[in-house]
Design an enzyme around this catalytic site. Structure first.
Site, PDB file in Angstrom:
ATOM      1  CB  CYS A  43      -0.997  -0.012   1.153  1.00 41.79           C
ATOM      2  SG  CYS A  43      -0.246  -0.106   2.772  1.00 41.79           S
ATOM      3  CG  HIS A  71      -4.154   0.412   4.615  1.00 39.49           C
ATOM      4  ND1 HIS A  71      -3.484  -0.277   3.622  1.00 39.49           N
ATOM      5  CD2 HIS A  71      -5.319   0.831   4.063  1.00 39.49           C
ATOM      6  CE1 HIS A  71      -4.228  -0.269   2.522  1.00 39.49           C
ATOM      7  NE2 HIS A  71      -5.335   0.391   2.769  1.00 39.49           N
TER       8      HIS A  71
END
Ligand SMILES: [Zn+2]
Ligand SMILES: [Zn+2]
Length: 696
Positions: A355, A611
């Site tokens: 990510c 994230h």
């Protein structure tokens, strides 16, 4: 007597009365071979009214394996057994059925698709010694609405005769689809020494989930398409269409399972979920298409990646048709962004902690040209990686709106360290390595400190919390940081990537930071004309001591023209100030108006519980904001794939276009979720100088 051992022989009566006069023995009767001669067999027949062994002529019989006999025994009436046997191919497939296989069964005079839950032994009182019958526990796939009504009623076990079709939807590489179905499911597999099918006793746990089939070819695992599966199929014009299965069932008037697919794009002539007069699901108009289920296969764009596959060669990558050409694609125009990018399976597909990389690449390249020059720079020795970045990631994203994880994985493999393949990293580290070590691009930033120039690719905000207000803007943070460390930009950066004062997920200095949409760096530039803080004329000196003066807008950079400097510093509290002379470009005349040097915000990379996601400004329009998450959703558990998603975020534009005062007063409790995320989780703010980015 043991009739259950492997290799035992059974028979079914195929012609007339096997032995005239012998009452009760008719076509379809099944028996067991105790002894046999060249022309006759002797053994018991499993039918009521016949006791003991009988002698039968072989020409009236067909020999069976135990498994076949058990399956046929459950078919009733017995006359129907021969019909089942005659459909040779189907019966072979039925003999191979195991849990999770997809079949079409006859249920209440309708054909319905279903999934085999188990092969069941049926023991009845009138059973035939120790030979049990075998049936199938099949869960019928219903539309959601219908299922709600029928849930309670338990379904009967289905016999081999109730199975109308075995759906084999193996992967394309499977021999089952390569025209070798016969070979793959030969009688030998069924009749072989191994008469040990995947038996499950009803009411008990699965005792034997291993299926061994002697030396026959291994059975391919059947991929199970279900509601929610991403699929592809060929349209009549042979174009490949992609979509999500929204419904599986047998539509009225059809006799095999179909899939109702919601397409990725609108296609003229498609519906909103209706087929004929019946509605099977609901979606936007022109997006619903109905396809024979067996013609669908898992979306090849998102097939799970083997973790460390060899990088595909270029000719393989080029095999995807119209994308062979290597022409560059400009950033997506504002008017086309939403049509191309908005939705699920859009953007860059995440894979194995990627990510940080997906969010960085999407931010830098989807809608911005600031760094396009690096795609063509001839400096780096790594032409291969530059090509992957340009063609397989940037151009593909701008052309198709979607980049499969595999393309990003190819880039990760070339970053010089195996940890890039699997580990979560910091975006700034990735950006620096990519630009510096891999592409050998000149540093984006040249920053002066104590007369020396330092090069870097990103800028880390450094300050004390107390130096700014509790909800600072990026403008305030950058200015304060520059003042604290006595820094100046040597030149206007074409792309300024600013790291917020936080350390990953562990610590952030400010609960919220407001990303300034415009960053005025005029006063942070070395050797540039600047306005006098007091009168607005051309400044000649700057005074660091005045920055924190409470009577003079504390926190702001102060520079003065000569008359104003005298005036300000005549105050008794400022007499010890030592202002510094400013340098001016030679070409600048004091009669010219002082130009402001402004950068535009084009992306904000955010982090939340390790994230990374990003917000991207995709055009000049106030509302032109996108939110991108490379792992918004996941399909298929551990061996599945991530579903990247892009959403339009006009509310972010609304929020950011408020006045600075209103922004400072904003209460996170009443904020839109996206806005809150933007303010609370910002990790990097990316700015570009529109006038410069094309020319570097
Ligand atoms: Zn002045
Ligand atoms: Zn001063």
């Amino acid at each position: 007597m043991d009739r259950t051992g492997p290799g035992q022989k059974y028979f079914i009566v195929t012609k007339g009365k096997a032995k005239p006069g012998k009452k009760g023995i008719s076509k379809g009767c099944i028996g067991y071979v105790e002894t046999e001669t060249k022309e006759e067999v002797i053994g018991p027949v499993f039918t009521s009214g016949v006791k003991g062994s009988v002698k039968l002529e072989k020409e009236n019989l067909h020999m069976l394996s135990k498994h076949q006999a058990q399956l046929l025994l459950f078919v009733s009436p017995s006359s129907k057994r021969l019909e089942v046997l005659q459909k040779e191919e189907l019966f072979r497939a039925i003999c191979c059925l195991v849990q999770s296989d997809v079949v079409v069964v006859q249920h209440k005079k309708e054909s319905k698709p279903g999934v085999v839950q188990g092969v069941m032994q049926i023991v009845r009182k009138e059973s035939y010694g120790d030979v049990t019958m075998l049936g199938f526990d099949v869960e019928i796939t219903e539309t959601e609405r219908k299922a709600a009504f029928k849930k309670e009623s338990a379904l009967p076990l289905f016999s081999a005769g109730d199975i109308l079709k075995v759906i084999i939807d193996s992967p394309p590489s499977s021999p089952l689809l390569a025209g070798n179905k016969q070979e793959a499911l030969t009688m030998k597999d069924v009749l072989g020494n191994n008469s040990d099918p995947n038996l499950v006793q009803r009411g008990q746990d699965s005792r034997n989930s291993q299926i061994s089939r002697g030396s026959g070819p291994p059975r391919m695992l059947r991929s199970t398409l279900e509601v929610g599966s991403m699929v592809e199929f060929k349209a009549i014009n042979l174009a490949t269409l992609y979509g999500v299965v929204r419904w599986i069932g047998v539509p009225e008037g059809k006799n095999q399972p179909w899939a109702g697919v919601e397409l990725d794009y609108e296609v003229k002539g498609c519906t909103d979920g209706k087929l004929g007069v019946h509605r099977y699901f609901t979606c936007n108009g022109n997006k619903a298409m109905f396809v024979v289920l067996k013609n669908c296969k898992p979306d090849s764009r998102f097939l799970p990646l083997p973790p460390y596959k060899e990088a595909p060669q270029y000719h393989e990558l080029q095999s995807d048709g119209s994308f062979e050409e290597d022409t560059d694609v400009p950033p997506i125009p504002e008017s086309k962004v939403l049509a191309l990018l908005e939705g699920r399976m859009k953007g860059i597909q995440g894979h194995y902690n990627s990510c940080y990389l997906d969010a960085s690449l999407f931010s830098l390249f989807s809608c911005c040209v600031a760094l396009d020059s690096v795609l063509h720079s001839s400096a780096g020795s790594e032409k291969h990686i530059q090509k992957i970045l340009r063609r397989d990631i940037v151009n593909r994203l701008r052309r198709q709106g979607f980049v499969p994880a595999e393309n990003v994985m190819n880039l990760r493999k070339l970053l010089g360290c195996d940890t890039y393949l699997t580990e979560e990293k910091d975006p700034e580290e990735f950006i620096s390595i990519l630009l510096n070590q891999v592409l050998s691009v000149d540093p984006l930033l040249k920053i002066r400190s104590n007369g020396k120039t330092q090069d870097s690719y990103t800028f880390q905000i450094i300050l004390e919390k107390e130096q700014v207000v509790s909800t600072p803007t990026v403008q305030q943070l950058l200015e304060t940081s520059f003042l604290t460390c006595d820094l100046k930009f040597q030149e206007i950066p074409s792309c300024l990537i600013i790291q917020m004062p936080r350390f990953g997920k562990k610590y952030k200095m400010f609960p919220q930071i407001i990303p300034s949409t415009e960053l005025d760096i005029t006063d942070l530039l070395h050797n540039t004309p600047r306005e006098c803080f007091v009168c607005g004329g051309l400044a000649a000196v700057e005074c660091y001591a005045c920055v924190s003066d409470r009577r003079l807008m504390p926190g702001r950079i102060k520079q003065y023209c000569r008359p104003c400097e005298k005036q300000v510093h005549s105050h008794r509290l400022r007499r010890d100030h030592r202002p510094r002379e400013l340098t001016l470009p030679h070409s600048f005349s004091s009669a010219d108006p002082v130009p402001r040097q402004k950068l535009e915000l084009f992306a904000v990379l955010c982090i939340e519980t390790s994230h990374y996601v990003s917000f991207v400004k995709y055009g000049p329009g106030k509302h032109s904001w996108l939110f991108f998450d490379s792992m918004a959703d996941r399909c298929g558990g551990e061996n599945g794939y991530n579903i990247p998603e892009i959403r339009a975020c006009p509310q972010v534009g609304d929020f950011l276009s408020q006045s600075e005062d209103d922004l400072a007063k904003a209460d996170p409790c009443n904020m839109d979720e996206s806005v809150k995320r933007l303010l609370c989780d910002s990790y990097m703010c990316m700015y570009q100088c529109p006038a410069l980015s094309l020319y570097r």
